[in-house]
Design an enzyme around this catalytic site. Structure first.
Site, mmCIF file in Angstrom:
data_model
loop_
_atom_site.group_PDB
_atom_site.id
_atom_site.type_symbol
_atom_site.label_atom_id
_atom_site.label_comp_id
_atom_site.label_asym_id
_atom_site.label_seq_id
_atom_site.Cartn_x
_atom_site.Cartn_y
_atom_site.Cartn_z
ATOM 1 C CG ASP A 173 -1.414 3.290 -2.805
ATOM 2 O OD1 ASP A 173 -1.773 2.646 -1.675
ATOM 3 O OD2 ASP A 173 -2.883 2.487 -3.632
ATOM 4 C CG ASP B 215 -6.277 0.484 0.213
ATOM 5 O OD1 ASP B 215 -6.691 0.034 -1.174
ATOM 6 O OD2 ASP B 215 -5.306 1.045 0.213
#
Length: 226
Positions: free
Chosen positions: A36, A177
């Site tokens: 991320d 996600d």
């Protein structure tokens, strides 16, 4: 053979004081390593950077996916490719003016091209470049903000994307996600998701010891899908 639900732990969640052990366990047992990348601008939080990927590049064998939650991903594609990303996944609204250039550049650098869609973004946004993609990440909460409830309408988005993939004969992964936990494994799997991203609620928060936490996560995943 029954379809497997692949897992992609978010590597920025690893405990700095237990990093090597956690990375080795995740690398051995996962399908993807989710990275991320957050700039504090596109999303109101910060994440890891290219140095993190570069440090793991020669130490892991599992593909690293750079999820670029950043305002200007075009400026950093080459940086993350050099750092070892196998997949590079920007957000739709950050490349809408140069989507084809951006995706083709990712591929020219030898990486797989992904795209991420926030919950409010319709699938029609990616219709014309969908054949170029290797992965589509469906955000089931708004990107970069923790503590949200899963937006259940995104299950329908995944079903629709599966149908488009079948009708057009395309071959890309569908990843879900956001706010992942045992309660959403089954609905995501039934909707057609190929892979889920695991954050603290789904993995690290399950136990103080990471191996114990991993065993709990595996048991939950298995029990929900069987």
């Amino acid at each position: 053979m029954e379809r497997k639900l692949m897992i992609a732990p978010s590597m920025g969640c690893c405990d700095l004081f237990d990093m090597e052990r956690q990375v080795r366990i995740i690398d051995e047992k996962s399908d993807f390593l989710h990275m991320d990348i957050k700039d504090g601008v596109y999303v109101p939080s910060f994440g890891i950077g290219p140095e993190f990927l570069a440090a793991l590049k020669d130490k892991v064998s599992t593909p690293m996916d750079a999820h670029l939650m950043i305002k200007h991903p075009q400026q950093y594609i080459e940086t993350f490719a050099k750092a070892g990303a196998a997949y590079i996944t920007p957000h739709t609204d950050c490349i809408e003016g140069d989507a084809f250039v951006t995706i083709n550049k990712i591929k020219e650098l030898g990486c797989k091209a992904g795209i991420a869609l926030n919950p409010s973004v319709p699938l029609e946004t990616i219709e014309y470049y969908l054949p170029l993609l290797d992965k589509v990440t469906i955000m089931i909460v708004d990107a970069g903000i923790s503590g949200q409830k899963v937006i259940e309408q995104t299950y329908d988005k995944i079903r629709k994307l599966v149908k488009i993939r079948e009708e057009k004969g395309l071959d890309f992964l569908i990843e879900a996600d956001g706010s992942m936990n045992r309660d959403v494994y089954r609905p995501l799997y039934e909707a057609g998701a190929d892979m889920v991203v695991l954050g603290p609620p789904a993995l690290w928060n399950k136990a103080d010891d990471f191996e114990e936490a991993w065993a709990i996560m595996e048991n939950e995943l298995e029990s929900e899908l069987n």
